[in-house]
Enzyme design. Structure first.
Site, PDB file in Angstrom:
ATOM      1  N   GLU A 229      43.316  55.614  36.748  1.00 33.56           N
ATOM      2  CA  GLU A 229      42.858  55.706  35.313  1.00 33.56           C
ATOM      3  C   GLU A 229      41.491  55.210  35.094  1.00 33.56           C
ATOM      4  OE1 GLU A 229      45.819  54.762  36.522  1.00 33.56           O
ATOM      5  OE2 GLU A 229      47.380  55.969  35.823  1.00 33.56           O
TER       6      GLU A 229
ATOM      7  N   LYS B 282      57.267  58.229  23.573  1.00 35.92           N
ATOM      8  CA  LYS B 282      57.678  59.468  24.269  1.00 35.92           C
ATOM      9  C   LYS B 282      58.716  59.999  23.524  1.00 35.92           C
ATOM     10  CE  LYS B 282      60.524  60.280  28.454  1.00 35.92           C
ATOM     11  NZ  LYS B 282      60.074  60.800  29.629  1.00 35.92           N
TER      12      LYS B 282
ATOM     13  N   MET C  31      22.403  42.104  43.771  1.00 35.36           N
ATOM     14  CA  MET C  31      22.027  41.486  42.433  1.00 35.36           C
ATOM     15  C   MET C  31      22.212  40.043  42.566  1.00 35.36           C
ATOM     16  SD  MET C  31      20.172  41.640  39.863  1.00 35.36           S
ATOM     17  CE  MET C  31      19.843  43.264  39.187  1.00 35.36           C
TER      18      MET C  31
HETATM   19  C1  LIG Z   1      33.095  44.992  37.831  1.00 36.68           C
HETATM   20  C2  LIG Z   1      32.095  44.293  38.305  1.00 36.68           C
HETATM   21  N1  LIG Z   1      32.420  42.984  38.905  1.00 36.68           N
HETATM   22  C3  LIG Z   1      31.512  42.108  39.163  1.00 36.68           C
HETATM   23  C4  LIG Z   1      30.074  42.416  38.556  1.00 36.68           C
HETATM   24  C5  LIG Z   1      29.006  41.327  38.909  1.00 36.68           C
HETATM   25  N2  LIG Z   1      28.105  42.191  39.768  1.00 36.68           N
HETATM   26  C6  LIG Z   1      26.837  42.630  39.163  1.00 36.68           C
HETATM   27  S1  LIG Z   1      25.857  43.339  40.259  1.00 36.68           S
HETATM   28  C7  LIG Z   1      26.788  43.307  41.545  1.00 36.68           C
HETATM   29  C8  LIG Z   1      26.392  43.431  42.948  1.00 36.68           C
HETATM   30  C9  LIG Z   1      26.643  45.021  43.092  1.00 36.68           C
HETATM   31  O1  LIG Z   1      26.512  45.162  44.514  1.00 36.68           O
HETATM   32  P1  LIG Z   1      26.065  46.708  45.008  1.00 36.68           P
HETATM   33  O2  LIG Z   1      26.875  47.786  44.222  1.00 36.68           O
HETATM   34  O3  LIG Z   1      25.915  46.727  46.358  1.00 36.68           O
HETATM   35  O4  LIG Z   1      24.567  46.878  44.179  1.00 36.68           O
HETATM   36  P2  LIG Z   1      23.079  46.138  44.835  1.00 36.68           P
HETATM   37  O5  LIG Z   1      22.875  45.004  43.612  1.00 36.68           O
HETATM   38  O6  LIG Z   1      23.330  45.635  46.120  1.00 36.68           O
HETATM   39  O7  LIG Z   1      22.102  47.133  44.782  1.00 36.68           O
HETATM   40  C10 LIG Z   1      27.833  42.292  41.101  1.00 36.68           C
HETATM   41  C11 LIG Z   1      28.987  41.690  41.919  1.00 36.68           C
HETATM   42  C12 LIG Z   1      29.917  43.563  37.899  1.00 36.68           C
HETATM   43  N3  LIG Z   1      28.909  43.705  37.291  1.00 36.68           N
HETATM   44  N4  LIG Z   1      30.847  44.432  37.576  1.00 36.68           N
END
Ligand SMILES: Cc1ncc(C[n+]2csc(CCOP(=O)(O)OP(=O)(O)O)c2C)c(N)n1
Ligand SMILES: [Mg+2]
Lengths: 575, 165
Positions: A53, A165, A483
């Site tokens: 969802e 419902k 990030m």
């Molecule tokens: C649902 C959720 N959980 C945690 C975060 C914290 N967060 C922000 S960026 C990131 C890393 C993202 O990793 P990836 O998708 O591999 O992207 P990259 O930064 O490596 O390009 C995290 C864990 C978030 N923004 N959203």
């Protein structure tokens, strides 16, 4: 003559068609089975069956961001409804109109902790624009009409409608009445700017020597990019966009100085910091824009135009507040500029632009791609831009790849750029891209994602197969939560606590297992040709897994607690 | 500074919870809150006593106004207004001395004794919140308070100004 009567379930469907809905994004369950039965027996509205969802909400959201039409979500009570919470919050933070229909246990059981009973109206109260508990059968059509009206007018946002419902049982039938021209005495969203404030704003603009226009998502939501471009060209002023506002003016317009804020361009943040007048249009001085509010542009006079009075003077005090719909107010400003015989102060403009060009020439957004070394993620985005002539819809997930996409793909038009700005929801990208592709099957729709984010809704590859949604997924795979890792490098002494993605799957094989095409790219030589190949495939989804340099950081980056133009411009280098 | 906000809103289920939710979600303070339908039963009127500086107050007023159910909000403390709160207090009154004393204090404050038991008096008093505080402090010096309940304040602007649709 007998009047025709309908069940609650039939009335939901009839109301949605009266409101010109084409798609419902949802997932069935006990409390909404009658509604699903009614959907089965008509063919005006297509139901898109997602695999989770949360993805239904993001898909509806992506569809809305691409088209401007209200997205409709349907979920069963309890876990079905709670799975929507993240998607509702995502839409709320970015002011996206959405109507979420949630089933509920029968009225007689409400409050009894019945099977799959969750107070979804209670759960979502802080993240919706409004919500309704349907308690009267005959009222269903008008509640839905109101939900659409509230979601799509004023400052848009998600509206939750809970339907028990027993209100949808096939045996209880009543006549169908709907008033689609909704009026509510407590809600009057259409607002023109106050004439006195418009005059004040124009006076302030006329006296400015160093004006900057700072525009946000409001421009995109109001489909006001044409007016914005006219205003920019009338004033001959520099313009910067927020992350949400990209495409509000063409990214290649000569007055555009780039995105501002935490990962904004050097010249955009410098222009803001040195401006004497800031004209904010449909933007909200978010903390990712301002950096430390105490140090934010202390010498600037701020004109703030927004439909939502709560956004004005919330974080940054506005000297000239103008409450109103941004398109209406921009037209008022243009009219008043004309009425007051406005001519730009060419001398001041020349000086101002000279200064801005100096900042621009310092070219602080940049990266170094060395032949034979790992692919830089920025290089991938630049290649995508070239191959698609800058015309693709780009949905992104959240992380470094999102910022690279925002920085290196200058969007020509509003609605081309689809990302979760306010909430920063990982897992948004794929379903959002699907929603855009559903709306524009003949356009390139690219999902720029990361190895972390894609795994938060990867099950939707199955939905893509079912509904033939041939999007192009480009994973900037850095084998890490990039990030997070960047912050750990810069703030936490390089301690990479849980930011590695160990045991990553082979994404190309996953794509293939779902029936799609997978392409892996791990050297620069093959980057352009393989991306071209991926984008030339028309009828199949392609998952492009690009192995990129995991050490790359996003720059510029605000120095924490600094002013808007206090930035790191490359590793270890402050501006 | 203390402010008294009067809110006119649709008398719909969920409307009150949206107001209360908003205050807690945004960390606004609620000192007291009263709610009841108005003479027009499709409308409710809520009075909230709150505290905050000008910036916080501005946000509270704007945020409340933004709720779809809300018709109007006004800060009564900005102008001349009448403010009232109801207090019911049960005190120990065991002997002649304490009974006379309680009666005397309650007369001074224009309260009335609404119930008498073997060992208790229950007093009703209306007035501004300050007056009720003063009354309770005085009582405490003379006898023991068994329980007390306050309605929270309600208010209305003086003169022609009215909060209505
Ligand atoms: C649902 C959720 N959980 C945690 C975060 C914290 N967060 C922000 S960026 C990131 C890393 C993202 O990793 P990836 O998708 O591999 O992207 P990259 O930064 O490596 O390009 C995290 C864990 C978030 N923004 N959203
Ligand atoms: Mg990653």
């Amino acid at each position: 003559m007998t009047t025709e009567v309908f069940s609650g379930a039939e009335m939901v469907v009839k109301a949605l068609s009266a409101l010109k809905v084409k798609y419902i994004f949802g997932y069935p369950g006990g409390s909404v089975l009658d509604l699903y039965d009614a959907i089965f027996q008509q063919d005006e509205i297509e139901h898109i069956l997602v695999r989770h969802e949360q993805a239904a909400t993001h898909m509806a959201d992506g569809y809305t961001r691409a088209t401007g039409k209200v997205g409709v979500v349907l979920a069963t009570s309890g876990p079905g409804a709670t799975n929507c919470v993240t998607g509702i919050a995502t839409a709320y933070m970015d002011s996206i109109p959405m109507v979420v229909l949630a089933g509920q246990v029968p009225t007689t059981l409400i409050g009894n902790d019945a099977f799959q009973e969750t107070d979804i109206v209670g759960c979502t109260r802080p993240i919706i624009k409004h919500s309704f508990n349907c308690r009267d059968l005959a009222d269903i059509p008008n509640v839905i009409a109101k939900a659409f009206y509230i979601a799509s007018t004023g400052r848009p946002g998600p509206v939750v409608v809970e339907i028990p419902k027993d209100l949808m049982l096939p045996q209880n039938k009543v006549p169908f009445n709907i008033e689609t021209n909704v009026k509510m005495r407590s809600y009057n969203p259409n607002i023109k700017g106050h004439p006195k404030q418009i005059k004040k704003a124009v006076k302030t603009i006329s006296e400015a020597k160093k004006l900057v226009i700072y525009s946000g998502g409001g421009i995109v939501l109001a489909d006001a990019s044409g007016l914005l471009t006219t205003l920019v060209e009338t004033l001959k002023a520099p313009i910067t966009n927020t992350l949400m506002g990209l495409g509000g003016i063409s990214g290649t317009h000569e007055n555009f100085v780039g995105m501002l804020g935490m990962h904004g361009s050097f010249e955009a943040n410098k222009t803001m910091a040195n401006a004497d007048v800031i004209l904010a249009l449909g933007a909200r001085f978010d903390d990712r824009v301002t950096n430390n509010v105490e140090k934010f542009c202390p010498d600037a006079t701020i004109i703030h135009v927004d439909i939502d009075p709560t956004s004005i003077s919330k974080t940054i005090n506005a000297h000239v507040p103008v409450v109103g719909l941004v398109d209406v107010v921009m037209q008022q400003l243009l009219d008043e500029l004309q009425a007051s015989n406005f001519t730009p102060d060419e001398e001041a403009l020349q000086k101002w632009w000279q200064q801005i060009h100096l900042w621009r020439d310092m070219r602080h957004v940049g990266y170094k791609q060395v032949e034979g070394e790992k692919i830089k993620p920025q290089r991938v985005v630049e290649a995508l831009y070239k191959i698609t002539n800058g015309e693709a819809y780009v949905a992104s997930d959240v992380g470094q790849h999102q910022m690279f996409a925002a920085q290196y793909y200058p969007f020509a038009k509003p609605r081309q750029w689809i990302n979760s700005g306010g909430a920063g929801t990982m897992g948004f990208g794929l379903p959002a891209a699907m929603g855009a592709k559903l709306a524009f099957p003949n356009k390139h729709v690219i999902c720029i994602t990361g190895d972390g984010s894609i795994q938060m809704n990867i099950q939707e590859l199955s939905t893509c197969m079912q509904y033939n949604l041939p999007i192009v997924i480009v994973a900037l795979n850095n084998r890490s939560l990039g990030m997070v890792r960047q912050w750990q490098d810069m703030v936490y002494g390089g301690r990479h606590s849980s930011s590695y993605m160990e045991s990553l799957p082979d994404f190309t094989k996953i794509a293939e297992a779902y029936g799609h095409i997978g392409i892996k790219i791990d050297s620069l030589d093959e980057l352009d040709s393989k991306l071209e190949q991926a984008l030339s495939i028309q009828n199949k989804l392609v998952f492009v897994d690009v192995l990129v340099d995991e050490k790359e950081h996003v720059y510029p980056m605000h120095i924490r607690q600094g002013a808007i133009d206090d930035m790191w411009v490359e590793k270890g280098v402050k501006a | 500074m203390r402010h008294i906000l009067s809110i006119l809103l649709e008398n719909e289920p969920g409307a009150l919870s949206r107001i209360v939710g908003l205050f807690s979600q945004r960390a606004f303070n609620i000192e007291s809150l009263t709610v009841a339908p108005t003479d027009d039963i499709t409308l409710s009127r809520i009075t909230i006593a709150t505290r905050g500086d000008d910036k916080v107050l501005e946000q509270i007023v704007k945020q409340v106004n933004k709720l779809v159910d809300v018709m109007k909000i006004t800060d009564l403390t900005e102008r001349k207004h009448v403010e009232r709160e109801l207090l019911l207090v049960k005190v120990v009154a065991i002997n002649d001395k304490s009974r006379t004393e309680v009666k005397r204090i309650s007369d001074i404050f224009r309260g009335s004794i609404v119930d008498i038991g073997k060992q208790i008096y229950t007093i009703e008093l209306t007035g501004s919140s300050d007056k009720l505080n003063a009354f309770l402090d005085t009582l405490k010096n003379e006898t023991e308070i068994i329980e007390s309940v306050r309605s929270g304040c309600v208010g209305i602007a003086r003169g022609e100004k009215a909060l209505r649709v």
